[in-house]
Design a protein around this motif. Structure first.
Motif, PDB file in Angstrom:
ATOM      1  N   THR A 127      -9.570  15.732 -37.460  1.00  0.00           N
ATOM      2  CA  THR A 127      -9.739  17.017 -38.131  1.00  0.00           C
ATOM      3  C   THR A 127      -8.841  17.097 -39.355  1.00  0.00           C
ATOM      4  O   THR A 127      -7.636  16.843 -39.269  1.00  0.00           O
ATOM      5  CB  THR A 127      -9.412  18.188 -37.183  1.00  0.00           C
ATOM      6  N   GLU A 173     -16.446  13.263 -35.413  1.00  0.00           N
ATOM      7  CA  GLU A 173     -16.452  12.801 -34.032  1.00  0.00           C
ATOM      8  C   GLU A 173     -16.952  11.357 -34.005  1.00  0.00           C
ATOM      9  O   GLU A 173     -18.124  11.100 -34.278  1.00  0.00           O
ATOM     10  CB  GLU A 173     -17.341  13.690 -33.172  1.00  0.00           C
ATOM     11  N   LYS A 186      -8.565  14.311 -26.511  1.00  0.00           N
ATOM     12  CA  LYS A 186      -9.281  15.311 -25.725  1.00  0.00           C
ATOM     13  C   LYS A 186     -10.515  15.819 -26.449  1.00  0.00           C
ATOM     14  O   LYS A 186     -11.583  16.002 -25.854  1.00  0.00           O
ATOM     15  CB  LYS A 186      -8.338  16.474 -25.394  1.00  0.00           C
ATOM     16  N   ALA A 187     -10.381  16.053 -27.745  1.00  0.00           N
ATOM     17  CA  ALA A 187     -11.506  16.572 -28.532  1.00  0.00           C
ATOM     18  C   ALA A 187     -12.402  15.466 -29.066  1.00  0.00           C
ATOM     19  O   ALA A 187     -13.486  15.746 -29.575  1.00  0.00           O
ATOM     20  CB  ALA A 187     -10.994  17.413 -29.689  1.00  0.00           C
ATOM     21  N   SER A 244     -12.000  13.599 -31.789  1.00  0.00           N
ATOM     22  CA  SER A 244     -12.283  13.939 -33.183  1.00  0.00           C
ATOM     23  C   SER A 244     -11.068  13.710 -34.076  1.00  0.00           C
ATOM     24  O   SER A 244      -9.926  13.621 -33.604  1.00  0.00           O
ATOM     25  CB  SER A 244     -12.724  15.399 -33.298  1.00  0.00           C
TER      26      SER A 244
END
Length: 505
Positions: A434, A380, A429-430, A432
């Protein structure tokens, strides 16, 4: 619903609610005995012959997000700036990353000769008057990093005749530019900079981007114009032109906290404008005067690899680091997050990358056989710092144990850290990035991978896979400073989430 089914259902519900390390162990001996017994009755075999002791072991499913992630900022080798879509100049002061200064060398070449075309009239030609009108460099903005409200003064210098740049060499941010005349050919000041006409445009290298026009002296225009009227066999194009004009150096003077200007090599050019008139007598005895205005363009990006007629260009970058990052002085230097206030940094201009290690990963085994069901590495980022844009994609590559990317022997390309997610895109939105790292962690646990250090950087080059092995490698062994992007991560917000199955030995 029988007892075992209810227990399994409760167990699955607990997994879905898990937020930290837990382990749910249950005995399945009775269930397996019933199943095996039924099987043996059908098979008419003695249950002692198939090793029922295997079913007496503890089998568990587990999840953890508290494995230790050691994060460091490392200094990569000098970043490649030759052959990329931009040349960039300027100076910018950043409170975290330090003071940047960039200046660039580039060559210009023409495709067409400077033509004085009186074809079909030479037998009756009475007069010819030629004149050069102007020479100007048009530098088309591609992007800007920094404060566009500050004044910038652009200066163009001519490279000395002793310069010997070559297309066969890869040039990096640390390579010194060729010697050039101290007195500039031209100087242009933009105040404020304001480089982009249409800020809503999502496309680079388009006419929606403005340019800096640098008028060049008539003395240089006349020197170039003197190459006119040569036959096509002796046309002064490509390398022959570069023998005359070795190249130019562009610098930008501004306050230290201003901006770095990136110019498109695909659209920027130098234009030579000239005109000529000639009078000829027709067979009828009537004199006719013809006036022609022409422009010959000289390009920054020109030629082909096959002919070796490509232009040489690269940007030299110096960085005066500040604070904890000042400890990164040379390639392979590392700065632990604990020594930098808990943070790690990426910078695509000067080559800062993030190195991750997982020192407690092997503790998952704990005298058990472990199989990774799913594993994710999640990062993040903090908000982008002023003057930089957010990184769109990250790439994870293996580290060689000495703070350098691991190279694949047969191609010398960099080896990806994992096979599932080689490049991770930023999820807005997150907030992040991944990576699916399931097989990569399983390889570490099984001993197939000898190291567990990974290097994360912005993406700069493409992907290719070896045809002789399953190893996925980057298609180039160079690290390229394509754009001014950065990322700042609080090490606490870098998580390794692992779902796994374990069987006691």
């Amino acid at each position: 619903m029988n007892y075992q089914t209810k227990k399994s259902s409760l167990f699955l519900k607990k997994i879905s609610r898990a937020t930290t390390t837990f382990t749910q162990i249950w005995q399945v001996r009775n269930l397996w005995v019933l199943l095996v017994g039924a099987f043996l009755m059908m098979a008419c075999d003695d249950p002692e012959e198939i090793g029922t002791e295997l079913f007496g072991q503890d089998i568990g499913l587990a999840y953890t997000d508290t494995l230790t992630v050691d994060a460091s900022t490392i200094q990569l080798d000098s970043m490649q700036t030759s052959g990329i879509p931009s040349v960039f100049v300027g100076s910018m002061s950043h409170p975290v990353f330090g003071d940047y200064t960039a200046k660039t060398f580039f060559q210009v070449t023409n495709i067409d000769t400077i033509k004085i075309d009186t074809a079909g009239t030479s037998a009756y030609k009475a007069s010819l008057v030629e004149s050069v009108d102007s020479l100007a460099l048009y530098l088309v903005f591609r992007r800007v990093a920094g404060d566009t409200n500050k004044t910038q003064t652009f200066k163009v210098h001519r490279v000395k005749s002793s310069a010997t740049p070559t297309v066969s060499k890869v040039y990096n941010t640390g390579d010194v530019l060729p010697d050039y005349d101290a007195t500039p050919l031209a100087t242009v000041t933009r105040s404020p900079l304001h480089p982009i006409r249409n800020a809503t445009s999502t496309s680079e290298d388009t006419s929606k981007y403005s340019y800096v026009k640098v008028p060049l002296p008539m003395s240089l225009a006349k020197e170039i114009f003197a190459q006119r009227n040569l036959s096509s066999a002796n046309a002064v194009v490509y390398d022959k032109f570069k023998d005359i004009i070795k190249g130019l150096v562009l610098v930008s003077e501004s306050s230290q906290n201003a901006a770095l200007s990136y110019f498109s090599v695909g659209q920027s050019m130098m234009d030579l404008s000239y005109h000529y008139t000639y009078t000829y007598r027709k067979t009828t005895g009537v004199d006719t005067t013809v006036s022609v205005n022409k422009t010959t363009s000289f390009y920054l990006s020109n030629g082909t690899a096959a002919t070796g007629e490509q232009n040489v260009r690269w940007t030299n970058v110096t960085v005066n680091r500040k604070g904890a990052l000042a400890n990164l002085k040379k390639p392979a230097d590392a700065l632990k997050s604990t020594d930098a206030g808990g943070y790690v940094y990426m910078d695509n201009i000067s080559g800062l990358a993030v190195k991750l290690k997982f020192p407690t990963l092997l503790n998952l085994k704990n005298n058990k056989n472990v199989a990774i069901n799913k594993a994710e590495l999640i990062l993040e980022p903090d908000q982008p710092l002023s003057g930089f844009t957010r990184i769109s994609n990250l790439v994870a590559i293996q580290e060689n144990g000495a703070n350098r990317p691991l190279r694949y022997t047969s191609t010398n390309g960099f080896v990806y850290a994992n096979s599932e997610t080689q490049i991770s895109s930023y999820a807005t939105k997150a907030n992040s990035y991944t990576f699916n790292v399931t097989s990569a962690l399983q390889n570490i646990l099984s001993g197939k991978a000898t190291a567990n250090g990974w290097i994360l950087t912005p993406t700069w080059i493409g992907l290719t896979s070896s045809t002789s092995t399953s190893v996925s490698v980057l298609s180039s062994s160079r690290i390229v400073a394509v754009e001014p992007v950065q990322a700042v991560f609080n090490a606490k917000n870098i998580k390794l989430k692992v779902y796994y199955t374990h069987i006691s030995k």
